[in-house]
Design an enzyme around this catalytic site. Structure first.
Site, short mmCIF file in Angstrom:
data_model
loop_
_atom_site.label_atom_id
_atom_site.label_comp_id
_atom_site.label_asym_id
_atom_site.label_seq_id
_atom_site.Cartn_x
_atom_site.Cartn_y
_atom_site.Cartn_z
N LEU A 1 0.53 -1.55 -0.31
CA LEU A 1 -0.19 -0.02 -0.09
C LEU A 1 0.40 1.13 0.42
O LEU A 1 0.57 2.25 1.46
CB LEU A 1 -1.44 -0.10 1.64
CG LEU A 1 -2.54 -1.06 0.49
CD1 LEU A 1 -2.90 -0.28 2.29
CD2 LEU A 1 -2.80 -0.97 0.00
N CYS A 2 2.17 0.87 -0.87
CA CYS A 2 2.86 2.62 -0.37
C CYS A 2 2.89 2.44 -2.63
O CYS A 2 4.25 2.91 -2.78
CB CYS A 2 4.15 1.96 0.29
SG CYS A 2 4.91 1.18 -0.29
N GLY A 3 1.79 2.40 -3.37
CA GLY A 3 2.13 2.57 -4.48
C GLY A 3 2.92 2.20 -5.00
O GLY A 3 3.36 0.89 -4.73
#
Lengths: 287, 142
Positions: A87-89
């Protein structure tokens, strides 16, 4: 009124998601600030260390450390630093892509590759992709210490000392600013001397106690560890920044979705009311 | 005025001290050393112990270091302090642990895959359940 019940539940569920993403965004923002502080406070050490190494490169010790000498390359080691969570691009994936292109070049030249992964994303990726992982460290948390990295780094350094690998690279994300992080591949050993200090060019040497070999061995290990540590800390700052941006985008996206659905819901309700009215009027006119 | 030198004490995780000093005493590996300005360039490992810095004006400060390196130049002294306890055996143990982690992961290399597979299966099962429920509702109504 039963109109648009599905739309209403959908809006509700998106609102819940938005709450989560917004919370994650704020958590990431505060963690990023802390990570940046940590990055800043670890900088003096690595700068001082680099100075000392630079001095050393110009000093003329009787003992030449293997890390300062280039040798023929047969096998190459990588230390890949990634985040533990997703969930960090595209942060990790961009880095892996960069790493793979680099590895492909290396592979085409006929060199073999050893890997050492830090962070569970890298471990998972290279386990799936295939690769000779010799050491790994995962779940370092938000504030890793140098102590957490000693083991993994030592495995690679030992491999270098024993001649199993002839070159060592460090891969991590470089923190440029909150919006931009870029993958970076850096050569750790053989050490590349960078700055030129003109004042120290004349012939001199340190006094080594007890002897130059022992001192240099200890120093080099610490130097490499400090570089890896710096990379890890920087990668954490990148992770939080990337997560913050990704979550902000997700929250904004959820907002626009909610707006659209709300519009659709209002239209449906209005249509229902109009229809009911026209039915009543029609009924009254018929009487 | 007494001669002074610049002293930096840093650890990998933080800067501990930076300033001018008249003298510094450090626990070098071969025994304590006292450094005054204009000392010859020297480099030595440190033992765990305290570093004493005599600041300009005679005020003394002490810092604990758990080992590290001392670099001396004529007018600058740098103490690169360790944050972790270092010993050959401890380092060796850490390295072994890292290796074992990797081997473990290789052994159940399927760990992550398994999880992904399980997740996919779960999603499929949920979808099936939903269809069954929907079918049931339909049959009830009709």
């Amino acid at each position: 009124m039963a109109v648009g019940k599905e739309i209403r539940t959908k809006i509700k569920s998106i609102q819940n998601t938005q709450k989560i993403t917004r919370a994650m965004e704020m958590v990431a923002a505060s963690k990023m600030r802390k990570a940046q502080d940590r990055m800043a406070s670890s900088r003096p050490y690595s700068e001082k260390m680099r100075n000392v190494i630079c001095h050393l490169a110009f000093a003329h010790p009787e003992y030449h450390h293997p890390y300062l000498m280039e040798r023929e390359i047969r096998r190459i080691g990588y230390i890949v630093v990634s985040s533990d969570r997703g969930l960090c691009g595209g942060l990790n994936n961009n880095m892996f892509r960069e790493t793979l292109t680099h590895m492909k070049d290396v592979h085409d030249k006929g060199h073999e590759i050893d890997l050492c992964t830090i962070g569970s994303k890298a471990a998972a990726f290279f386990a799936r992709f295939g690769g000779n992982i010799t050491a790994q460290a995962t779940h370092l948390g938000d504030a890793p210490g140098v102590a957490d990295l000693i083991g993994t780094v030592k495995v690679m350094l030992d491999a270098y000392n024993e001649g199993e690998i002839d070159c060592l690279y460090l891969v991590y994300n470089e923190f440029l600013n909150t919006m931009t992080q870029s993958p970076r591949i850096e050569q750790l050993i053989p050490i590349v001397a960078t700055q030129e200090d003109v004042a120290l060019k004349h012939h001199w040497d340190y006094i080594y106690e007890p002897d130059s070999k022992e001192v240099l061995d200890a120093l080099m290990v610490r130097y490499i560890e400090s570089l890896v540590y710096q990379g890890v800390v920087e990668n954490i700052a990148c992770e939080q920044a990337a997560r913050m941006v990704a979550m902000k985008a997700a929250s904004d996206n959820a907002g626009s979705l909610i707006d659209e659905l709300q519009l659709a819901y209002n239209k449906a309700r209005q249509a229902a009311i109009t229809q009911e009215l026209s039915e009543i009027i029609g009924g009254a006119a018929a009487v | 005025m007494a001669m002074t030198m610049h002293v930096d004490i840093v650890s990998a995780e933080a800067e501990i001290f930076s300033g001018t000093a008249e003298m510094l005493v450090a626990p070098a590996k071969m025994g304590e050393v006292g450094i005054y300005p204009r000392h010859a360039p020297m480099m030595t490992p440190l033992k765990p112990g305290e570093v004493r810095v005599v600041r300009e004006g005679g005020q003394e400060e002490t810092f604990y270091v758990s080992g590290g390196m001392l670099e001396v130049q004529a007018h600058t002294v740098t103490v690169l302090s360790d944050t972790a306890l270092r010993a050959h055996d401890i380092d060796e143990a850490a390295a072994l642990e890292a290796k074992q982690h990797a081997e473990q992961a290789l052994k159940d290399r399927t760990g992550e895959m398994e999880f992904a597979k399980a997740q996919a299966e779960l999603a499929e099962a949920v979808a099936q359940l939903q269809t069954i429920q929907r079918l049931r509702k339909k049959t009830k109504r009709s």
